[in-house]
Design a protein around this motif. Structure first.
Motif, PDB file in Angstrom:
ATOM      1  N   UNK A  20       0.019  -4.512   3.392  1.00 17.53           N
ATOM      2  CA  UNK A  20       0.531  -5.842   3.292  1.00 17.53           C
ATOM      3  C   UNK A  20       1.861  -5.748   2.585  1.00 17.53           C
ATOM      4  N   UNK A  21       3.041  -6.136   2.998  1.00 16.32           N
ATOM      5  CA  UNK A  21       4.317  -5.897   2.380  1.00 16.32           C
ATOM      6  C   UNK A  21       4.420  -6.667   1.061  1.00 16.32           C
ATOM      7  N   UNK A  22       4.960  -6.018   0.105  1.00 14.17           N
ATOM      8  CA  UNK A  22       5.179  -6.673  -1.178  1.00 14.17           C
ATOM      9  C   UNK A  22       6.631  -6.544  -1.558  1.00 14.17           C
ATOM     10  N   UNK A  23       6.980  -7.181  -2.657  1.00 13.15           N
ATOM     11  CA  UNK A  23       8.352  -7.082  -3.142  1.00 13.15           C
ATOM     12  C   UNK A  23       8.630  -5.653  -3.568  1.00 13.15           C
ATOM     13  N   UNK A  24       9.897  -5.242  -3.560  1.00  8.86           N
ATOM     14  CA  UNK A  24      10.242  -3.896  -4.011  1.00  8.86           C
ATOM     15  C   UNK A  24       9.756  -3.656  -5.428  1.00  8.86           C
ATOM     16  N   UNK A 167      -7.525   7.933  -0.637  1.00  8.20           N
ATOM     17  CA  UNK A 167      -7.820   8.216  -2.034  1.00  8.20           C
ATOM     18  C   UNK A 167      -7.477   7.055  -2.954  1.00  8.20           C
ATOM     19  N   UNK A 168      -6.398   6.342  -2.647  1.00  8.45           N
ATOM     20  CA  UNK A 168      -5.954   5.254  -3.509  1.00  8.45           C
ATOM     21  C   UNK A 168      -6.197   3.881  -2.883  1.00  8.45           C
ATOM     22  N   UNK A 173      -4.970  -1.679  -2.584  1.00  6.98           N
ATOM     23  CA  UNK A 173      -5.409  -3.009  -2.175  1.00  6.98           C
ATOM     24  C   UNK A 173      -5.243  -4.032  -3.287  1.00  6.98           C
ATOM     25  N   UNK A 174      -5.434  -3.575  -4.522  1.00 10.04           N
ATOM     26  CA  UNK A 174      -5.341  -4.495  -5.654  1.00 10.04           C
ATOM     27  C   UNK A 174      -3.914  -4.683  -6.145  1.00 10.04           C
ATOM     28  N   UNK A 201       4.041  -0.904  -2.162  1.00  6.42           N
ATOM     29  CA  UNK A 201       2.996  -0.932  -3.185  1.00  6.42           C
ATOM     30  C   UNK A 201       3.510  -0.941  -4.614  1.00  6.42           C
ATOM     31  N   UNK A 202       4.821  -1.127  -4.769  1.00  2.00           N
ATOM     32  CA  UNK A 202       5.419  -1.246  -6.099  1.00  2.00           C
ATOM     33  C   UNK A 202       5.262   0.015  -6.944  1.00  2.00           C
ATOM     34  N   UNK A 203       5.086   1.154  -6.304  1.00  2.00           N
ATOM     35  CA  UNK A 203       5.045   2.398  -7.048  1.00  2.00           C
ATOM     36  C   UNK A 203       6.472   2.830  -7.377  1.00  2.00           C
TER      37      UNK A 203
END
Length: 374
Positions: A20-24, A167-168, A173-174, A201-203
């Motif tokens: 699901x796309x999220x903000x950078x 694995x993640x 998802x959260x 995923x904001x990593x």
């Protein structure tokens, strides 16, 4: 996965120490501060010996520029000028650049740092000087094999991405933040193993790439992670390594057929004599992975992507495993050495492997079925 068709083929290891796309994502804009008792840096090897912080191979005077804090790191070190054959050249930021023919490196002169141990404070300080901060601009991507479009993935990207996703899965998802390190990052997009984690995923994390021309492109991509223009040392010291620097023109990279890259994520069959693909032999500075992780505050990692062209075992062997916590590793393994046995002895199990790509998970964080241990 190979991070590049024009990556850095290491053909000779030559340590210079004894030994699901999220903000950078919004990664931290500053690095961990030095402990209060370590704020005053020793100026000379004599000072270090007096404090019991050096060894016989480290009699090197520390350049005063090493005393600056992270805030001195320029947002646009990419303005570095080409070093002429005279040996050294200066930049608008006052830094001295490494002489390596006509190549333009994005790193300070490292000669005084050769042989410095990976845990020494001045090694960490120097690395912090070389780090380029996360970009605050928008992404500038070509859209070519960057794992952001499932229709165009190399077989290697697809395999590694699937394993990391499994694995993640719960964490992704959260929307939980994650931290990564990618060595062999090429231009930060093409065949990247971490771009999708960063964008979707904001990593955040750190990107390591020794090829200065590839690194110049990386700085223009808008990656939201730290970056350093170096290779990884196969010893616990800052050293040098002779490598083949392969560079492919941007327009050629964009025109590569997806079918070719699905069959081979590397371009080993592309001869450097072609007009669009050149190779240069050069000596580059190599920094221990541990020093980079300490400098960026990333000794606890969710994901390490290691693509270092035949020297993966040396890089892994130099890592003080009792001082790092890495949950998942994706390693391009090209030698005959027993990688699985090496990592099993350090608390990891093999999740899966496909051709040259091997994915391992930590027994500390996952059960043998790959389910996270809470």
């Amino acid at each position: 996965m190979s991070s590049s068709p024009s990556g850095s083929d290491m053909y000779l290891v030559h340590p210079t120490s004894s030994l699901q796309k999220r903000s950078p994502p919004r990664p931290p804009s500053t690095l961990p501060q030095q402990k209060e008792e370590e704020e005053e840096a020793p100026h000379t090897a004599q000072d270090l010996r007096a404090r019991g912080k050096t060894n016989s191979s480290s009699h090197i005077t520390v350049n005063s520029s090493l005393l600056s804090t992270l805030q001195r790191v320029q947002d646009d070190k990419s303005q570095s000028v080409k070093v002429q054959s005279s040996g050294e050249g200066s930049n608008p930021d006052g830094h001295q650049r490494v002489n390596n023919g006509s190549l333009k490196y994005f790193i300070d002169d490292y000669k005084e740092m050769l042989g410095i141990g990976q845990e020494e404070r001045r090694a960490v300080w120097w690395v912090r000087q070389q780090l380029h901060p996360p970009s605050t601009s928008t992404y500038h991507l070509t859209g070519v094999l960057n794992a952001m479009d499932d229709r165009y993935l190399s077989a290697s990207q697809e395999f590694i991405g699937e394993q990391v996703q499994k694995l993640f899965n719960k964490s992704l998802s959260s929307g939980g933040d994650g931290r990564f390190a990618e060595a062999g990052a090429y231009d930060g997009e093409f065949l990247s193993n971490t771009l999708w984690l960063e964008m979707e995923n904001k990593w955040g994390g750190v990107l390591v790439e020794p090829n200065p021309e590839s690194f110049a492109r990386l700085l223009k991509k808008g990656r939201k992670s730290w970056a350093i223009n170096s290779c990884l040392s196969t010893t616990p010291y800052i050293s040098t390594m002779a490598i083949n620097l392969h560079v492919m023109a941007d327009n050629v990279t964009q025109d590569i057929a997806a079918d070719f890259w699905r069959s081979s994520s590397r371009a080993r069959h592309m001869t450097p004599t072609k007009e669009d693909h050149k190779a240069v032999q050069a000596e580059v500075v190599c920094v221990p992975l541990y020093t980079i992780l300490v400098a960026t505050g990333l000794t606890s990692l969710d994901f390490l992507s290691l693509d270092v062209e035949f020297v993966e075992m040396g890089v892994l062997a130099s890592l003080p495993w009792d001082k790092v916590d890495i949950k998942v590793l994706a390693i391009e393994h090209l030698t005959e050495e027993d990688l699985e046995a090496f990592l099993r002895a350090r608390g990891y199990f093999l999740v899966a492997h496909q051709n040259e790509d091997w994915v391992f998970a930590s027994n500390k964080h996952f059960d043998l079925h790959g389910v996270p241990i809470t």
